[in-house]
Design a protein around this motif. Sequence first.
Motif, mmCIF file in Angstrom:
data_model
loop_
_atom_site.group_PDB
_atom_site.id
_atom_site.type_symbol
_atom_site.label_atom_id
_atom_site.label_comp_id
_atom_site.label_asym_id
_atom_site.label_seq_id
_atom_site.Cartn_x
_atom_site.Cartn_y
_atom_site.Cartn_z
ATOM 1 N N LYS A 1 44.063 28.523 47.400
ATOM 2 C CA LYS A 1 43.551 29.667 48.162
ATOM 3 C C LYS A 1 43.848 30.953 47.423
ATOM 4 C CE LYS A 1 43.876 27.388 52.572
ATOM 5 N NZ LYS A 1 44.509 27.209 53.846
ATOM 6 N N ALA A 2 43.075 31.985 47.705
ATOM 7 C CA ALA A 2 43.361 33.306 47.138
ATOM 8 C C ALA A 2 42.692 34.352 48.025
ATOM 9 C CB ALA A 2 42.845 33.403 45.702
ATOM 10 N N THR A 3 43.105 35.595 47.880
ATOM 11 C CA THR A 3 42.505 36.657 48.698
ATOM 12 C C THR A 3 41.082 36.937 48.191
ATOM 13 O OG1 THR A 3 43.273 38.392 47.223
ATOM 14 C CG2 THR A 3 44.755 37.762 49.019
ATOM 15 N N PRO A 4 40.229 37.500 49.056
ATOM 16 C CA PRO A 4 38.856 37.811 48.629
ATOM 17 C C PRO A 4 38.820 38.722 47.401
ATOM 18 C CG PRO A 4 39.057 38.072 51.013
ATOM 19 C CD PRO A 4 40.432 37.774 50.490
ATOM 20 N N GLU A 5 39.750 39.678 47.334
ATOM 21 C CA GLU A 5 39.749 40.621 46.196
ATOM 22 C C GLU A 5 40.043 39.885 44.891
ATOM 23 O OE1 GLU A 5 41.357 41.094 49.129
ATOM 24 O OE2 GLU A 5 39.975 42.619 49.897
ATOM 25 N N VAL A 6 41.047 39.021 44.928
ATOM 26 C CA VAL A 6 41.411 38.270 43.717
ATOM 27 C C VAL A 6 40.265 37.328 43.327
ATOM 28 C CG1 VAL A 6 42.963 36.467 42.835
ATOM 29 C CG2 VAL A 6 43.901 38.443 44.040
ATOM 30 N N ILE A 7 39.706 36.668 44.318
ATOM 31 C CA ILE A 7 38.584 35.761 44.028
ATOM 32 C C ILE A 7 37.464 36.536 43.352
ATOM 33 C CG2 ILE A 7 36.712 34.433 45.107
ATOM 34 C CD1 ILE A 7 38.759 33.469 47.193
ATOM 35 N N PHE A 8 37.173 37.702 43.898
ATOM 36 C CA PHE A 8 36.034 38.451 43.360
ATOM 37 C C PHE A 8 36.257 38.856 41.907
ATOM 38 C CE2 PHE A 8 32.911 41.908 43.034
ATOM 39 C CZ PHE A 8 31.796 41.153 43.358
ATOM 40 N N GLN A 9 37.483 39.267 41.601
ATOM 41 C CA GLN A 9 37.800 39.604 40.196
ATOM 42 C C GLN A 9 37.547 38.399 39.287
ATOM 43 O OE1 GLN A 9 41.904 40.682 39.936
ATOM 44 N NE2 GLN A 9 41.577 42.634 40.989
ATOM 45 N N ARG A 10 37.953 37.228 39.780
ATOM 46 C CA ARG A 10 37.856 36.031 38.934
ATOM 47 C C ARG A 10 36.425 35.515 38.787
ATOM 48 N NH1 ARG A 10 42.745 32.679 41.728
ATOM 49 N NH2 ARG A 10 44.497 33.870 40.943
ATOM 50 N N VAL A 11 35.572 35.807 39.769
ATOM 51 C CA VAL A 11 34.213 35.250 39.682
ATOM 52 C C VAL A 11 33.195 36.285 39.222
ATOM 53 C CG1 VAL A 11 34.623 33.467 41.429
ATOM 54 C CG2 VAL A 11 33.626 35.640 42.124
ATOM 55 N N THR B 1 23.420 37.289 44.168
ATOM 56 C CA THR B 1 22.685 37.992 45.229
ATOM 57 C C THR B 1 22.830 39.493 44.994
ATOM 58 O OG1 THR B 1 24.648 38.176 46.630
ATOM 59 C CG2 THR B 1 23.344 36.163 46.878
ATOM 60 N N PRO B 2 22.067 40.319 45.715
ATOM 61 C CA PRO B 2 22.174 41.772 45.515
ATOM 62 C C PRO B 2 23.584 42.306 45.797
ATOM 63 C CG PRO B 2 20.210 41.236 46.793
ATOM 64 C CD PRO B 2 20.973 39.952 46.621
ATOM 65 N N ASN B 3 24.285 41.712 46.756
ATOM 66 C CA ASN B 3 25.657 42.172 47.034
ATOM 67 C C ASN B 3 26.619 40.978 46.990
ATOM 68 O OD1 ASN B 3 28.090 43.149 48.021
ATOM 69 N ND2 ASN B 3 27.100 44.546 49.476
ATOM 70 N N PRO B 4 27.049 40.617 45.765
ATOM 71 C CA PRO B 4 27.861 39.399 45.634
ATOM 72 C C PRO B 4 29.182 39.448 46.407
ATOM 73 C CG PRO B 4 27.498 40.440 43.483
ATOM 74 C CD PRO B 4 26.717 41.219 44.481
ATOM 75 N N PHE B 5 29.795 40.650 46.547
ATOM 76 C CA PHE B 5 31.068 40.689 47.284
ATOM 77 C C PHE B 5 30.840 40.306 48.742
ATOM 78 C CE2 PHE B 5 34.578 42.640 49.678
ATOM 79 C CZ PHE B 5 35.654 42.066 49.015
ATOM 80 N N GLN B 6 29.774 40.908 49.321
ATOM 81 C CA GLN B 6 29.454 40.604 50.725
ATOM 82 C C GLN B 6 29.107 39.113 50.891
ATOM 83 O OE1 GLN B 6 25.895 42.486 52.406
ATOM 84 N NE2 GLN B 6 27.298 43.914 53.414
ATOM 85 N N SER B 7 28.352 38.570 49.960
ATOM 86 C CA SER B 7 27.979 37.150 50.037
ATOM 87 C C SER B 7 29.219 36.272 49.945
ATOM 88 C CB SER B 7 27.048 36.757 48.894
ATOM 89 O OG SER B 7 25.950 37.599 48.860
ATOM 90 N N MET B 8 30.131 36.681 49.062
ATOM 91 C CA MET B 8 31.346 35.892 48.883
ATOM 92 C C MET B 8 32.190 35.891 50.166
ATOM 93 S SD MET B 8 34.686 36.664 46.765
ATOM 94 C CE MET B 8 35.064 37.694 48.143
ATOM 95 N N VAL B 9 32.355 37.084 50.777
ATOM 96 C CA VAL B 9 33.162 37.177 51.999
ATOM 97 C C VAL B 9 32.516 36.345 53.115
ATOM 98 C CG1 VAL B 9 33.969 38.756 53.808
ATOM 99 C CG2 VAL B 9 34.210 39.383 51.399
ATOM 100 N N ALA B 10 31.198 36.417 53.220
ATOM 101 C CA ALA B 10 30.502 35.664 54.271
ATOM 102 C C ALA B 10 30.669 34.154 54.058
ATOM 103 C CB ALA B 10 29.028 36.034 54.278
ATOM 104 N N LEU B 11 30.535 33.727 52.799
ATOM 105 C CA LEU B 11 30.669 32.300 52.483
ATOM 106 C C LEU B 11 32.106 31.817 52.718
ATOM 107 C CD1 LEU B 11 28.770 30.081 51.382
ATOM 108 C CD2 LEU B 11 29.535 30.691 49.080
#
Length: 176
Positions: free
Chosen positions: A103-113, A124-134
Amino acid sequence: MSIPNLVLVGFMGTGKSAVGRRIAPQLHLDFIDMDDLIESRQGRSISQIFTEQGEPAFRAIERDLAHELAPPQGRVIATGGGVVLNPENLHDFQAGGLVICLKATPEVIFQRVASNRRRPLLNTPNPFQSMVALLEQRRPFYEAIPQSIDTSSGSLSQIVSEIAGLYEVFRNSFPD
Ligand code: S3P
């Protein structure tokens, strides 16, 4: 004698491949990255599979591979983030070894992906939002795994030695 697998599940960017690659030689086990194996067997990228045939086709390929790899043969298996969506995958993996959810926080995940080469779901147009939703949508699947490790902080070697300890305990109680 059957040697249990160590199966790493978790959302994209939680470190499954990095941990798997590092821990396998330490445990004297083989390392398999499911997405790498799918790409080499299919002769095309994960993104191409999604574009050409859609997500259900990818899930079917992933399901077949999970079934093939699950029997206990001393493998460290880094799965794709969506492997938990099919309960049969988890059922098979849990019968053949120790399943650990990273597991990891959304912020850390986003940096890594940030580079989405293999992550069409975040293209997608807003990958951070898509990631949080998923991540929210998947949360119940990840929370259902009994053993989990947070990889947001701490060095790779600390995380690896924690998981190696859990695996050794599991292996000692695994039926031959
Ligand atoms: C997916 C995660 C990816 C890859 C595919 C689908 C998912 O693997 O299998 O893009 O559904 O979460 P990683 O978890 O290694 O990024």
